[in-house]
Design a protein around this motif. Structure first.
Motif, short mmCIF file in Angstrom:
data_model
loop_
_atom_site.label_atom_id
_atom_site.label_comp_id
_atom_site.label_asym_id
_atom_site.label_seq_id
_atom_site.Cartn_x
_atom_site.Cartn_y
_atom_site.Cartn_z
N ALA A 563 46.42 58.50 52.10
CA ALA A 563 45.60 59.02 50.80
C ALA A 563 44.26 59.02 51.28
N LYS A 564 43.37 59.62 50.92
CA LYS A 564 41.94 59.60 50.99
C LYS A 564 41.27 58.72 49.83
N LEU A 565 40.39 58.00 50.36
CA LEU A 565 39.52 57.06 49.63
C LEU A 565 38.12 57.27 49.65
N PHE A 566 37.71 57.82 48.45
CA PHE A 566 36.21 58.34 48.45
C PHE A 566 35.38 56.98 48.00
N THR A 567 34.19 56.98 48.40
CA THR A 567 33.37 56.00 48.21
C THR A 567 32.08 56.29 47.65
N LEU A 568 31.41 55.28 46.70
CA LEU A 568 30.23 55.81 46.21
C LEU A 568 29.21 56.21 47.14
N TYR A 569 28.27 57.03 46.75
CA TYR A 569 27.14 57.45 47.39
C TYR A 569 26.05 56.52 47.85
N GLN A 570 25.68 56.40 49.08
CA GLN A 570 24.63 55.53 49.21
C GLN A 570 23.58 56.26 49.98
N PRO A 571 22.50 56.59 49.63
CA PRO A 571 21.22 57.48 50.36
C PRO A 571 21.16 56.82 51.84
N ARG A 572 21.10 57.72 52.72
CA ARG A 572 20.71 57.53 54.17
C ARG A 572 19.01 56.60 54.03
N GLU A 573 18.31 57.43 53.01
CA GLU A 573 16.91 56.80 53.27
C GLU A 573 16.95 55.32 52.93
N PHE A 574 17.78 54.94 52.23
CA PHE A 574 17.73 53.58 52.06
C PHE A 574 18.44 52.54 52.97
N ALA A 575 19.14 53.13 54.04
CA ALA A 575 19.73 52.18 55.00
C ALA A 575 18.80 51.24 55.70
N LEU A 576 17.87 51.40 55.99
CA LEU A 576 16.96 50.53 56.48
C LEU A 576 16.45 49.51 55.61
N ILE A 577 16.16 49.89 54.45
CA ILE A 577 15.70 49.06 53.26
C ILE A 577 16.99 47.85 52.91
N HIS A 578 18.10 48.50 53.12
CA HIS A 578 19.53 47.74 52.63
C HIS A 578 19.46 46.62 53.68
N ALA A 579 19.34 46.91 54.93
CA ALA A 579 19.73 46.33 56.24
C ALA A 579 18.38 45.09 56.26
N ASP A 580 17.23 45.63 55.93
CA ASP A 580 16.08 44.44 55.89
C ASP A 580 16.55 43.44 54.74
N ASP A 581 16.95 43.99 53.58
CA ASP A 581 17.39 42.99 52.64
C ASP A 581 18.43 42.17 52.92
N ASP A 582 19.50 42.46 53.67
CA ASP A 582 20.29 41.65 54.24
C ASP A 582 19.74 40.82 55.12
N LEU A 583 18.82 40.83 55.73
CA LEU A 583 18.13 39.82 56.73
C LEU A 583 17.65 38.90 55.83
N ARG A 584 16.77 39.33 54.74
CA ARG A 584 16.13 38.59 53.92
C ARG A 584 17.03 37.73 53.17
N TYR A 585 17.87 38.35 52.50
CA TYR A 585 19.00 37.40 52.06
C TYR A 585 19.63 36.10 52.84
N SER A 586 19.74 36.70 54.14
CA SER A 586 20.18 35.50 55.17
C SER A 586 19.17 34.51 55.33
N LEU A 587 18.13 34.82 55.10
CA LEU A 587 16.70 33.87 55.17
C LEU A 587 16.45 33.25 53.91
N ARG A 588 17.31 33.33 53.06
CA ARG A 588 17.05 32.91 51.42
C ARG A 588 15.83 33.26 50.98
N LEU A 589 15.43 34.59 51.10
CA LEU A 589 14.30 35.17 50.43
C LEU A 589 14.59 36.04 49.40
#
Length: 601
Positions: A563-589
């Motif tokens: 059965a297919k599982l549909f996921t909530l949309y995440q814009p490609r434009e925010f991919a780098l922003i999300h990756a940067d925030d993951d790094l900031r979170y890991s650095l406790r920022l």
């Protein structure tokens, strides 16, 4: 075999090739008849008997249970569904008994009005595979409202139902859209509006690590600093925002859940991600538009149904389910199957977790930590139409967190000709979400009010919200009313709710299970199962049902497509922003956009 996951902009068509399974379905039906699958006397149960691992017992006939049955029946599995109370569960509509005359149907009531946000994808996909008798599918019964309105102390506030965004999608352009969407005049101080919207942008630009590690653990009220702000901020922004989206309480719902719904609403309103218009509902009572056609279709696929059958015990042998005890009006019997699906709500699942089950899967003990609350429907039947809005309405500033929809304008059948005694022309269907807050007339919570007092309170709170409320909603307009029969004993110490709602409290994700358990033939399919939408909704229960079906396919050695599982949309434009925030979170920022009163990990 991993679950097939599809984003909202998938180009594949939903469903499976039914012709591929016609022979399998016929063979499955023959096996079902020969095996006599269903409830058998306890003395005759034969746990060792198997039908190529394809006999499935589903306990619970709500959204999750019907979804499991649908996905597996299409793939030729032998499915029987057992339900203690009513098909559709909390998703159903129900008649107001004895109100229909002259060949008309009883007035329709509901556990709560149906709301299908544009970001629902799994459930509409299921609806597209439910044929209607006159042609088309149940998905064709979805219609769109064109606006969402809030009435605040006689002032009308409108949220956009559809829109567009110019230029490139970015945090700045999304902030500009939200500022336009929340034109609140002088109601809320400008600096408080700016603070609220800035925090929404903080969430949207947060990566998955911060969302799960930080925002999941914080209430939405704390995230937007509700206690520090003005009363109008709490009423018009925080309460209206949460009530309009999900009828949730901001002090109880976690930020991750509310943030997901907020950004999904924004993307739907902007027409992004392949989402449908944001405010959709049905063109008839839920049973007529969805549940009844669904049951008929499942029967045509060979699914067997037993109503009035309550699961009382799951028996364990060799760390697997060996049988299920079911009580009916005629006594207690044992169900024997290859796979057992627990599709009942959390408050009914917990008592079934006996010592043997917890020994086989200790993680299920965390279900006891999940929280439920009351959110139930009240209907006001009206002698003439009252179209307060071409969509859903919320009433911020009133204590009982009311939301409503004027249903007659959306229904395909003329109300007075179809329902009641011929004098009722509309139904104002309301959700009452705060049963524990004192009202404005009697100073008592709804739980402590008599049914008559509940109706008086609702009318007064509506009148205090709607412009010229006493004239718009006079007693002479109201024909009768209906309160969800799941609510019993109001006004007495024994007030109870047979159908409460799961609440996504801070940290509750850690207590929620997957559909596949450590017990090899036990599966979960209800709105408390971990879901991408992360909110107790029809959509979450449908997703859980799909996950349970996929686990059964895997465990039975089936070769059918998942059965297919549909996921909530995440814009490609925010991919780098999300990756940067993951790094900031890991650095406790803090999040890079969290520049006003930042939250540190």
């Amino acid at each position: 075999m991993a679950d097939d996951v599809h984003s909202s902009n998938t180009s594949e068509q939903p469903g499976i090739d039914r012709r591929r399974f016609l022979g399998t379905l016929a063979a499955g039906a023959a096996v079902a008849g020969a095996a006599g699958f269903g409830i058998t006397p306890a003395a005759q149960a034969v746990p060792g008997a198997r039908s190529a691992g394809r006999r499935v017992a589903v306990f619970g006939g709500g959204m999750g249970g019907l979804t499991v049955a649908h996905e597996l029946a299409e793939r030729g599995y032998q499915v029987t569904v057992y339900e203690r109370k009513a098909w559709g569960g909390k998703c159903r509509s129900m008649p107001s008994p004895g109100t229909g005359t002259g060949g008309r149907l009883d007035l329709p009531g509901e556990h709560g009005f149906r709301f299908f946000p544009g970001f629902y994808q799994n459930l509409p996909d299921s609806m597209s595979r439910i044929p209607l008798p006159g042609g088309g599918t149940a998905r064709d019964n979805l219609v769109s409202g064109r606006e969402e309105v809030a009435f605040y102390k006689g002032i009308t506030l409108k949220l956009p139902a559809e829109g567009s965004i110019g230029g490139t999608l970015s945090p700045q352009s999304l902030l500009a859209f939200l500022q336009t969407a929340l034109q609140l005049g002088a109601l809320v101080p400008a600096h408080e509006v700016a603070y609220f919207l800035q925090k929404i942008i903080v969430f949207v630009t947060s990566g998955p690590k911060r969302r799960l590690g930080q925002w999941e653990k914080m209430s939405f009220a704390d995230f937007v600093r509700s206690s520090r702000m003005s009363q109008t901020y709490r009423d018009v922004l925080v309460d209206m925002f949460t009530s309009t989206l999900v009828a949730a309480k901001p002090d109880k719902a976690n930020t991750r859940t509310m943030g997901l719904m907020a950004e999904a609403w924004a993307y739907s309103t902007l027409g992004l991600g392949g989402y449908s218009p944001p405010d959709r509902l049905l063109n008839a009572p839920t049973n007529e538009a969805l549940i009844d056609p669904w049951l008929e279709h499942l029967r045509s696929l060979g699914v067997t149904f037993h109503l009035g059958a309550t699961l009382t015990d799951l028996q364990v042998s060799n760390r697997a389910i060996s049988g299920a005890r079911v009580t009916t009006a005629t006594g207690t019997s044992t169900v024997d199957a290859d796979h057992y699906v627990l599709a009942v709500p959390v408050e009914r699942a917990v008592p079934l977790l006996n010592a043997d089950i917890l020994a086989a899967d200790p993680s299920l003990a965390s279900l006891r930590k999940l929280t439920t609350d009351w959110m139930n429907g009240v209907m006001l039947y009206l002698k003439r139409p009252l179209n307060l809005s071409d969509g859903h309405v919320t009433y911020p500033g009133q204590p009982w967190a009311l939301t409503s929809i004027s249903q007659g304008q959306f229904w395909r059948k003329k109300f007075a000709d179809t329902y009641g005694d011929g004098t009722v022309q509309d139904c104002l269907s309301l959700d009452l979400s705060a049963w524990d807050k004192p009202g404005v007339l009697y100073g008592k919570p709804a739980k402590q009010c008599t049914p008559a007092e509940i109706i008086d309170e609702i009318k007064e709170q509506l009148r205090r919200s709607i412009p010229f409320g006493p004239a718009v909603l006079p007693d002479s307009l109201i024909h009768s009313h209906f309160i969800d029969p799941a609510i019993t004993g109001t006004g007495t110490p024994g007030a109870a709710n047979d159908e409460p709602l799961l609440i996504n409290t801070p940290g509750s994700w850690n207590y929620r299970p997957e559909a596949r358990t450590a017990i090899p033939n036990l599966y979960l399919a209800s709105d408390y199962v971990r879901a991408d939408i992360n909110l107790a909704t029809m959509e979450a229960a449908n997703e859980a049902g799909r996950k349970a079906a996929n686990a059964i396919i895997d465990n039975s050695g089936g070769s059918e497509p998942h059965a297919k599982l549909f996921t909530l949309y995440q814009p490609r434009e925010f991919a780098l922003i999300h990756a940067d925030d993951d790094l900031r979170y890991s650095l406790r920022l803090p999040n890079a956009y969290d520049i006003i009163d930042p939250f540190w990990p």
